[in-house]
Design a protein around this motif. Structure first.
Motif, PDB file in Angstrom:
ATOM      1  N   VAL A 237      54.188  24.546   3.619  1.00 18.75           N
ATOM      2  CA  VAL A 237      53.283  24.117   2.543  1.00 18.75           C
ATOM      3  C   VAL A 237      53.319  25.065   1.350  1.00 18.75           C
ATOM      4  N   GLU A 238      53.861  26.270   1.553  1.00 14.38           N
ATOM      5  CA  GLU A 238      53.974  27.210   0.444  1.00 14.38           C
ATOM      6  C   GLU A 238      55.053  28.232   0.762  1.00 14.38           C
ATOM      7  N   THR A 239      55.756  28.670  -0.265  1.00 10.93           N
ATOM      8  CA  THR A 239      56.770  29.709  -0.097  1.00 10.93           C
ATOM      9  C   THR A 239      56.890  30.512  -1.380  1.00 10.93           C
ATOM     10  N   GLY A 240      57.234  31.793  -1.243  1.00 13.46           N
ATOM     11  CA  GLY A 240      57.388  32.638  -2.421  1.00 13.46           C
ATOM     12  C   GLY A 240      57.382  34.102  -2.060  1.00 13.46           C
ATOM     13  N   PRO A 241      57.435  34.991  -3.062  1.00 12.64           N
ATOM     14  CA  PRO A 241      57.362  36.434  -2.799  1.00 12.64           C
ATOM     15  C   PRO A 241      56.031  36.793  -2.150  1.00 12.64           C
ATOM     16  N   VAL A 242      56.063  37.709  -1.190  1.00  5.75           N
ATOM     17  CA  VAL A 242      54.853  38.051  -0.439  1.00  5.75           C
ATOM     18  C   VAL A 242      53.728  38.506  -1.362  1.00  5.75           C
ATOM     19  N   ASP A 243      54.025  39.414  -2.304  1.00  2.00           N
ATOM     20  CA  ASP A 243      52.957  39.949  -3.148  1.00  2.00           C
ATOM     21  C   ASP A 243      52.319  38.849  -3.990  1.00  2.00           C
ATOM     22  N   ALA A 309      56.031  21.749  -5.409  1.00  8.02           N
ATOM     23  CA  ALA A 309      56.288  21.993  -6.826  1.00  8.02           C
ATOM     24  C   ALA A 309      56.079  23.462  -7.170  1.00  8.02           C
ATOM     25  N   PRO A 310      56.741  23.963  -8.233  1.00 10.63           N
ATOM     26  CA  PRO A 310      56.546  25.361  -8.649  1.00 10.63           C
ATOM     27  C   PRO A 310      55.113  25.604  -9.102  1.00 10.63           C
ATOM     28  N   VAL A 311      54.558  26.753  -8.710  1.00  5.01           N
ATOM     29  CA  VAL A 311      53.240  27.173  -9.193  1.00  5.01           C
ATOM     30  C   VAL A 311      53.334  28.493  -9.948  1.00  5.01           C
ATOM     31  N   ALA A 312      54.460  29.194  -9.793  1.00  3.42           N
ATOM     32  CA  ALA A 312      54.736  30.456 -10.483  1.00  3.42           C
ATOM     33  C   ALA A 312      56.219  30.737 -10.283  1.00  3.42           C
ATOM     34  N   PRO A 313      56.799  31.662 -11.047  1.00  2.43           N
ATOM     35  CA  PRO A 313      58.223  31.975 -10.859  1.00  2.43           C
ATOM     36  C   PRO A 313      58.533  32.363  -9.412  1.00  2.43           C
ATOM     37  N   GLY A 314      59.413  31.593  -8.767  1.00  2.00           N
ATOM     38  CA  GLY A 314      59.813  31.877  -7.400  1.00  2.00           C
ATOM     39  C   GLY A 314      58.836  31.432  -6.338  1.00  2.00           C
ATOM     40  N   GLN A 315      57.712  30.836  -6.739  1.00  2.00           N
ATOM     41  CA  GLN A 315      56.669  30.410  -5.800  1.00  2.00           C
ATOM     42  C   GLN A 315      56.462  28.905  -5.903  1.00  2.00           C
ATOM     43  N   GLU A 316      56.443  28.223  -4.746  1.00  2.00           N
ATOM     44  CA  GLU A 316      56.240  26.780  -4.705  1.00  2.00           C
ATOM     45  C   GLU A 316      55.192  26.443  -3.658  1.00  2.00           C
ATOM     46  N   ALA A 317      54.482  25.348  -3.889  1.00  2.00           N
ATOM     47  CA  ALA A 317      53.457  24.902  -2.944  1.00  2.00           C
ATOM     48  C   ALA A 317      53.302  23.396  -3.034  1.00  2.00           C
ATOM     49  N   ALA A 318      52.827  22.800  -1.932  1.00  2.00           N
ATOM     50  CA  ALA A 318      52.553  21.367  -1.888  1.00  2.00           C
ATOM     51  C   ALA A 318      51.050  21.183  -1.760  1.00  2.00           C
ATOM     52  N   CYS A 319      50.344  21.229  -2.883  1.00  2.00           N
ATOM     53  CA  CYS A 319      48.884  21.171  -2.865  1.00  2.00           C
ATOM     54  C   CYS A 319      48.375  20.577  -4.173  1.00  2.00           C
ATOM     55  N   TRP A 320      47.467  19.589  -4.064  1.00  2.00           N
ATOM     56  CA  TRP A 320      46.880  19.003  -5.265  1.00  2.00           C
ATOM     57  C   TRP A 320      45.904  19.966  -5.944  1.00  2.00           C
ATOM     58  N   ALA A 321      45.464  21.006  -5.235  1.00  2.00           N
ATOM     59  CA  ALA A 321      44.478  21.942  -5.794  1.00  2.00           C
ATOM     60  C   ALA A 321      45.113  23.201  -6.377  1.00  2.00           C
ATOM     61  N   SER A 322      46.429  23.228  -6.524  1.00  2.00           N
ATOM     62  CA  SER A 322      47.104  24.446  -7.006  1.00  2.00           C
ATOM     63  C   SER A 322      46.543  24.939  -8.337  1.00  2.00           C
ATOM     64  N   ASP A 323      46.239  24.009  -9.257  1.00  2.00           N
ATOM     65  CA  ASP A 323      45.716  24.412 -10.560  1.00  2.00           C
ATOM     66  C   ASP A 323      44.349  25.090 -10.413  1.00  2.00           C
ATOM     67  N   ARG A 324      43.486  24.525  -9.559  1.00  2.00           N
ATOM     68  CA  ARG A 324      42.164  25.134  -9.363  1.00  2.00           C
ATOM     69  C   ARG A 324      42.273  26.496  -8.662  1.00  2.00           C
ATOM     70  N   LEU A 325      43.214  26.612  -7.745  1.00  2.00           N
ATOM     71  CA  LEU A 325      43.453  27.909  -7.102  1.00  2.00           C
ATOM     72  C   LEU A 325      43.916  28.938  -8.129  1.00  2.00           C
ATOM     73  N   ALA A 326      44.807  28.518  -9.035  1.00  2.00           N
ATOM     74  CA  ALA A 326      45.306  29.421 -10.063  1.00  2.00           C
ATOM     75  C   ALA A 326      44.186  29.896 -10.993  1.00  2.00           C
ATOM     76  N   ARG A 327      43.195  29.009 -11.222  1.00  2.49           N
ATOM     77  CA  ARG A 327      42.059  29.399 -12.073  1.00  2.49           C
ATOM     78  C   ARG A 327      40.975  30.122 -11.285  1.00  2.49           C
ATOM     79  N   ARG A 328      41.244  30.284  -9.973  1.00  3.86           N
ATOM     80  CA  ARG A 328      40.295  30.979  -9.085  1.00  3.86           C
ATOM     81  C   ARG A 328      38.942  30.275  -9.050  1.00  3.86           C
ATOM     82  N   GLU A 329      38.985  28.944  -9.059  1.00  2.00           N
ATOM     83  CA  GLU A 329      37.768  28.151  -8.925  1.00  2.00           C
ATOM     84  C   GLU A 329      37.411  28.081  -7.450  1.00  2.00           C
ATOM     85  N   VAL A 330      36.690  29.046  -6.974  1.00  3.13           N
ATOM     86  CA  VAL A 330      36.380  29.188  -5.558  1.00  3.13           C
ATOM     87  C   VAL A 330      35.295  28.196  -5.176  1.00  3.13           C
TER      88      VAL A 330
END
Length: 332
Positions: A237-243, A309-330
């Motif tokens: 469901v997600e892959t990318g650099p660990v950090d 889909a890409p969410v950041a350089p080298g990072q991909e995820a399959a989630c409809w909430a990726s944008d909200r996660l990126a904005r830290r909408e907890v």
């Protein structure tokens, strides 16, 4: 940014089905992975997410009730379509595996030295004397004291940590270019765990070996791996650099995993476990399989599977909430 080298292992749309009395179980459902020479990839997720089955499928080590489709290309050759004789020559020599439980993987009635020698005999041109010398070198390499004397020992005469080291010695006998490590530190105390992980990292650097590390422990991945792939319900469901993944997750499941771990800070702060249970894999899954447990779920999550889909350089995820996660909408 430095361009990543070409992968030596490419897993494409890997699917594993098991025929059972309850029906078909979809244990692995469209997994894609890529490893370049020297890469260290962590494969994480809850029990039953398909991590171990993925590793065994790559080397075709599954039981007869399994059906495997997709591709697992090793240096351009598809392991899943390769003749059995060719694959048997490749296992252990180019790709080796450390199994989860050494007492079930090691033969209890054969001395450790003989089990190492069997691997050397299958994959090298060494004579009997050369195999003995190499076996001593390998036991010494993995930190087993009095290596020459321990060759005659049986698995039950070794401690848990020593058995795990002996398994690593067998896996490294032919100096493989890829090591598949299936929870190599399970049930070991933290001191031995740390020693084994440092050993694997050192050997990876010295031998130029790529490694896939299956584990439940996100802290182990943070300390050991460069990249991470998160699995849920048989899917990556997600892959990318660990950090990047651990500081800015792109999938709600990754975020929930990280929030469920203990963190430094306020004393006696309660843990935040993930509610509910993973889905049953013998039933059809519609939409995102994490939906029933997800704090970010919305209407389309249960009806439509999100694209990878890409969410950041080298990072991909399959989630409809990726944008909200990126904005830290907890969520509350």
């Amino acid at each position: 940014m430095t361009e990543r080298p070409q992968p030596i292992l490419e897993v494409r749309d890997l699917r594993v089905r098991f025929a059972t009395s309850r029906g078909e179980v979809r244990a692995v459902d469209g997994v894609n992975l890529a490893l370049a020479p020297g890469d260290t990839l962590g494969l994480v997720g809850e029990s039953g997410s398909g991590k171990s089955v993925t590793l065994r499928a790559i080397l075709r080590l599954l039981r007869s009730n399994a059906t495997t489709t997709g591709e697992a290309r090793w240096r351009g050759q598809d392991l899943l379509a390769m003749p059995e004789k060719r694959l048997r020559a490749l296992r252990g020599r180019e790709i080796a595996m450390i199994f989860q439980e050494p007492m079930s993987a090691l033969n209890p009635v054969i001395p450790i030295g003989v089990q190492i020698a069997e691997s050397l005999q299958a994959h090298t041109a060494l004579d009997a004397a050369g195999r003995r010398r190499r076996a001593i070198e390998l036991l010494d390499l993995v930190g087993i004291p009095s290596a020459a004397q321990r060759l005659a020992g049986y698995p039950h005469e070794f401690s848990g940590g020593m058995r795990q080291r002996a398994m690593i010695a067998i896996a490294l006998a032919a100096e493989p270019k890829l090591l598949l490590a299936d929870e190599p530190t399970t049930a070991l105390d933290v001191t031995i765990q740390d020693q084994i992980l440092k050993l694997l990292l050192r050997l990876s650097r010295e031998l130029g070996m790529a490694m896939v590390l299956v584990t439940h422990d996100l802290g182990v991945v943070a300390e050991t791996c460069e990249r991470v792939s998160v699995m849920y319900a048989g899917r990556v469901v997600e892959t990318g650099p660990v950090d990047r993944v651990f500081t800015a997750p792109g999938h709600a499941y990754t975020d929930a995993l990280l929030r469920s771990m203990p963190h430094g800070g306020v004393a006696r702060a309660p843990l935040r476990p993930i509610p509910g249970l993973p889905p049953r894999l013998d039933r059809p899954l519609q939409g995102c399989p994490f939906t029933p447990r997800c704090a970010y779920a919305e209407g389309r999550c249960g009806a439509e599977a999100p694209p990878f889909a890409p969410v950041a350089p080298g990072q991909e995820a399959a989630c409809w909430a990726s944008d909200r996660l990126a904005r830290r909408e907890v969520p509350a």
